[in-house]
Motif scaffolding. Structure first.
Motif, PDB file in Angstrom:
ATOM      1  N   UNK A   1      -0.811 -20.424 -59.241  1.00 37.80           N
ATOM      2  CA  UNK A   1      -0.990 -19.272 -60.129  1.00 37.80           C
ATOM      3  C   UNK A   1       0.326 -18.540 -60.382  1.00 37.80           C
ATOM      4  N   UNK A   2       1.090 -18.334 -59.309  1.00 35.59           N
ATOM      5  CA  UNK A   2       2.347 -17.595 -59.478  1.00 35.59           C
ATOM      6  C   UNK A   2       3.328 -18.328 -60.374  1.00 35.59           C
ATOM      7  N   UNK A   3       3.372 -19.650 -60.212  1.00 35.41           N
ATOM      8  CA  UNK A   3       4.306 -20.444 -61.017  1.00 35.41           C
ATOM      9  C   UNK A   3       3.991 -20.278 -62.504  1.00 35.41           C
ATOM     10  N   UNK A   4       2.703 -20.317 -62.841  1.00 38.17           N
ATOM     11  CA  UNK A   4       2.328 -20.179 -64.258  1.00 38.17           C
ATOM     12  C   UNK A   4       2.574 -18.752 -64.751  1.00 38.17           C
TER      13      UNK A   4
ATOM     14  N   UNK B   1      -1.838 -21.150 -49.889  1.00 31.49           N
ATOM     15  CA  UNK B   1      -0.518 -21.428 -50.447  1.00 31.49           C
ATOM     16  C   UNK B   1      -0.619 -22.176 -51.784  1.00 31.49           C
ATOM     17  N   UNK B   2      -1.519 -23.159 -51.815  1.00 32.13           N
ATOM     18  CA  UNK B   2      -1.668 -23.941 -53.050  1.00 32.13           C
ATOM     19  C   UNK B   2      -2.181 -23.090 -54.201  1.00 32.13           C
TER      20      UNK B   2
ATOM     21  N   UNK C   1      -9.662 -31.991 -70.549  1.00 26.83           N
ATOM     22  CA  UNK C   1      -9.726 -31.573 -71.945  1.00 26.83           C
ATOM     23  C   UNK C   1      -9.781 -30.044 -72.074  1.00 26.83           C
ATOM     24  N   UNK C   2     -10.043 -29.366 -70.967  1.00 28.25           N
ATOM     25  CA  UNK C   2     -10.220 -27.918 -71.063  1.00 28.25           C
ATOM     26  C   UNK C   2      -9.336 -27.065 -70.146  1.00 28.25           C
ATOM     27  N   UNK C   3      -8.922 -27.642 -69.014  1.00 31.07           N
ATOM     28  CA  UNK C   3      -8.192 -26.811 -68.042  1.00 31.07           C
ATOM     29  C   UNK C   3      -6.694 -27.054 -68.110  1.00 31.07           C
ATOM     30  N   UNK C   4      -5.933 -26.026 -67.684  1.00 31.64           N
ATOM     31  CA  UNK C   4      -4.480 -26.211 -67.583  1.00 31.64           C
ATOM     32  C   UNK C   4      -4.120 -26.934 -66.299  1.00 31.64           C
ATOM     33  N   UNK C   5      -4.814 -26.557 -65.219  1.00 32.89           N
ATOM     34  CA  UNK C   5      -4.513 -27.196 -63.937  1.00 32.89           C
ATOM     35  C   UNK C   5      -5.779 -27.353 -63.107  1.00 32.89           C
ATOM     36  N   UNK C   6      -5.694 -28.258 -62.133  1.00 28.05           N
ATOM     37  CA  UNK C   6      -6.859 -28.540 -61.289  1.00 28.05           C
ATOM     38  C   UNK C   6      -6.478 -28.466 -59.825  1.00 28.05           C
ATOM     39  N   UNK C   7      -7.355 -27.875 -59.052  1.00 30.24           N
ATOM     40  CA  UNK C   7      -7.171 -27.853 -57.596  1.00 30.24           C
ATOM     41  C   UNK C   7      -8.440 -28.413 -56.981  1.00 30.24           C
TER      42      UNK C   7
ATOM     43  N   UNK D   1      -6.600 -12.342 -49.331  1.00 26.38           N
ATOM     44  CA  UNK D   1      -6.532 -10.904 -49.054  1.00 26.38           C
ATOM     45  C   UNK D   1      -5.092 -10.397 -49.129  1.00 26.38           C
ATOM     46  N   UNK D   2      -4.170 -11.248 -48.643  1.00 29.82           N
ATOM     47  CA  UNK D   2      -2.752 -10.856 -48.617  1.00 29.82           C
ATOM     48  C   UNK D   2      -2.168 -10.626 -50.018  1.00 29.82           C
ATOM     49  N   UNK D   3      -2.870 -11.090 -51.046  1.00 33.25           N
ATOM     50  CA  UNK D   3      -2.351 -10.930 -52.406  1.00 33.25           C
ATOM     51  C   UNK D   3      -2.853  -9.651 -53.065  1.00 33.25           C
ATOM     52  N   UNK D   4      -3.596  -8.838 -52.315  1.00 32.54           N
ATOM     53  CA  UNK D   4      -4.309  -7.715 -52.942  1.00 32.54           C
ATOM     54  C   UNK D   4      -3.379  -6.710 -53.648  1.00 32.54           C
ATOM     55  N   UNK D   5      -2.125  -6.631 -53.200  1.00 27.10           N
ATOM     56  CA  UNK D   5      -1.228  -5.682 -53.865  1.00 27.10           C
ATOM     57  C   UNK D   5      -0.700  -6.207 -55.201  1.00 27.10           C
ATOM     58  N   UNK D   6      -0.659  -7.538 -55.323  1.00 25.17           N
ATOM     59  CA  UNK D   6      -0.153  -8.113 -56.587  1.00 25.17           C
ATOM     60  C   UNK D   6      -1.278  -8.502 -57.541  1.00 25.17           C
ATOM     61  N   UNK D   7      -2.403  -8.877 -56.980  1.00 28.27           N
ATOM     62  CA  UNK D   7      -3.503  -9.385 -57.802  1.00 28.27           C
ATOM     63  C   UNK D   7      -4.727  -8.471 -57.723  1.00 28.27           C
ATOM     64  N   UNK D   8      -5.340  -8.306 -58.875  1.00 30.03           N
ATOM     65  CA  UNK D   8      -6.604  -7.593 -58.920  1.00 30.03           C
ATOM     66  C   UNK D   8      -7.660  -8.693 -59.060  1.00 30.03           C
ATOM     67  N   UNK D   9      -8.408  -8.954 -57.966  1.00 33.28           N
ATOM     68  CA  UNK D   9      -9.283 -10.131 -57.962  1.00 33.28           C
ATOM     69  C   UNK D   9     -10.745  -9.793 -58.220  1.00 33.28           C
ATOM     70  N   UNK D  10     -11.340 -10.578 -59.110  1.00 32.02           N
ATOM     71  CA  UNK D  10     -12.753 -10.414 -59.425  1.00 32.02           C
ATOM     72  C   UNK D  10     -13.480 -11.698 -59.067  1.00 32.02           C
TER      73      UNK D  10
END
Ligand SMILES: [Fe+2]
Ligand SMILES: [Fe+2]
Length: 406
Positions: free
Chosen positions: A116-119, A110-111, A97-103, A24-33
């Motif tokens: 996401x921000x780093x990329x 934070x993770x 074979x398909x993803x850039x990163x995995x969580x 929720x705290x990212x709502x000003x920077x991210x438009x989340x769907x």
């Protein structure tokens, strides 16, 4: 400022709710769907220009892998992250074979935000839209054919050693990048990021590596047939030596152990963008090489003229999508023009810059080779003017060791 558009996909309503709350705290920077499955996600992608997709793997109907396949071919510029509770080996291999990163779930805000921000931070490195599409499509880099031959030969021996395999892998820039991407994915739950390919191999174990190569074909070979104009062995020798020089320069200028390791891997990967360009712009790259020779210009300047981007930008962008350390990305990005860095303590960049310049000056592959000037302004900015003679001598000793007195 334009908001980044993110799409989260999970069949469990609770997970989506949790993500919504957590981010929720990212709502000003991210438009989340949010989408509850693959089909719904594709409908969102069709309507909205999404920058990042974060998807679960096991979902009824279209699963995460099928969804990522679609995204990769139809929306290649989208940054692809897997967020899954399933960390089985097979899943990792398929996702790799398909993803850039995995969580992995459970995963804290934070993770997710850091990944996401780093990329996204490095999106500006690459302006060329075609190159962006090409780089984003890559989930594993093709490796030098000689590495494959050496590994197969080693594995013919029934008691082959992990150390021997690790050494072979660590000498191949693509293979090292692939392995580090895999090992640093959160499937392995490591707290500290691994920067050394040898350590990564030790962690994965010889059987996993064998299975990656023999059963799962996770690594492919560069098809040399079409790129006869380019000497891959020379590139391999160059990057190996630059890795070595960058490492000793890093030590000599007083970098920490961690930054010295970063300098070594950044040295190995500094020209990784060339592998991307050669394998994706085959005939055009031939023009780059020929024109650079005729016009006596450097390869990277010619790449910019002919392709519209350079191997430095392409390589750095790829490593940013793969979650490499910022210092490594910066070193790869600015290894021809370090003075563009605004960082006053760019030790990793300095080491790779000097390692590369010294290698070009000290290893003379042909008589007509123009000696590259060193950027004195940058060197003095880094307070290294007085140390340059000593650093060059140290590098000369190593180059002579490898190639004999020149
Ligand atoms: Fe380069
Ligand atoms: Fe280079």
């Amino acid at each position: 400022m334009e908001k980044y558009r993110l799409l989260f996909v999970d069949d469990e309503p609770n997970v989506l709710q949790g993500l919504k709350r957590m981010l929720f705290k990212m709502k000003d920077q991210w438009d989340m769907h949010f989408a509850s499955g693959g089909k719904e996600a594709l409908a969102v992608l069709d309507k909205i220009n999404i920058h990042v997709i974060i998807t679960d793997m096991l979902m009824p109907g279209m699963n995460g892998l099928e969804l990522l396949k679609e995204v990769c071919s139809n929306y290649p510029k989208v940054f692809r992250v897997v967020l899954s509770g399933h960390s089985e080996h097979e899943m990792l291999v398929e996702a790799a074979k398909l993803a850039h990163q995995f969580l992995t779930k459970p995963c804290n805000a934070e993770m997710v935000v850091d990944t996401i921000e780093q990329a996204l931070k490095f999106r500006q490195i690459l302006h060329n839209e075609e190159a962006k599409r090409i780089v984003s499509r890559i989930s594993m880099l093709p490796t030098m054919p000689v590495t494959f031959q050496r590994i197969s030969k080693e594995m013919e021996n029934p008691d082959y050693s992990v150390a021997a395999i690790a050494r072979i892998v660590a000498e191949d820039s693509s293979m090292s990048a692939n392995i580090l991407k895999l090992v640093n994915s959160s499937f392995f739950g490591l707290i500290n990021r691994i920067t050394s390919p040898e350590k990564a191999i030790a962690l994965l174990g010889a059987d996993t590596i064998r299975s990656f190569i023999v059963n799962e074909h996770i690594f492919t070979e560069i098809k040399t047939g079409q790129i006869k104009y380019f000497n891959l062995d020379l590139l391999r020798n160059h990057t190996l030596l630059v890795a070595r020089l960058s490492k000793i320069i890093a030590k000599s200028i007083g970098l920490s152990k961690q930054h010295t390791d970063m300098a070594s891997i950044a040295g190995l990967l500094h020209d990784i963008g060339k592998v991307v360009l050669i394998t994706n712009y085959n005939t055009t790259y031939k023009v780059v090489i020929e024109e650079a020779r005729t016009q006596n210009k450097s390869i990277w300047e010619m790449e910019k003229e002919v392709i519209g981007t350079s191997h430095a930008e392409v390589g750095a962008y790829l490593l940013s999508l793969w979650g490499f350390d910022e210092e490594v990305i910066q070193a790869v990005h600015l290894h021809h023009c370090p003075n563009l860095s605004v960082d006053e303590n760019a030790g990793v960049l300095t080491s790779v810059y000097l390692g590369n310049v010294f290698e070009h000056r000290l290893v003379k592959l042909n008589e007509n080779y123009a000696i590259r000037p060193i950027d004195d302004i940058y060197v003095s900015r880094m307070n290294l003017t007085n140390q340059m003679g000593e650093l060059e001598n140290m590098c000369r000793t190593i180059c002579n060791e490898v190639y004999g007195e020149q």
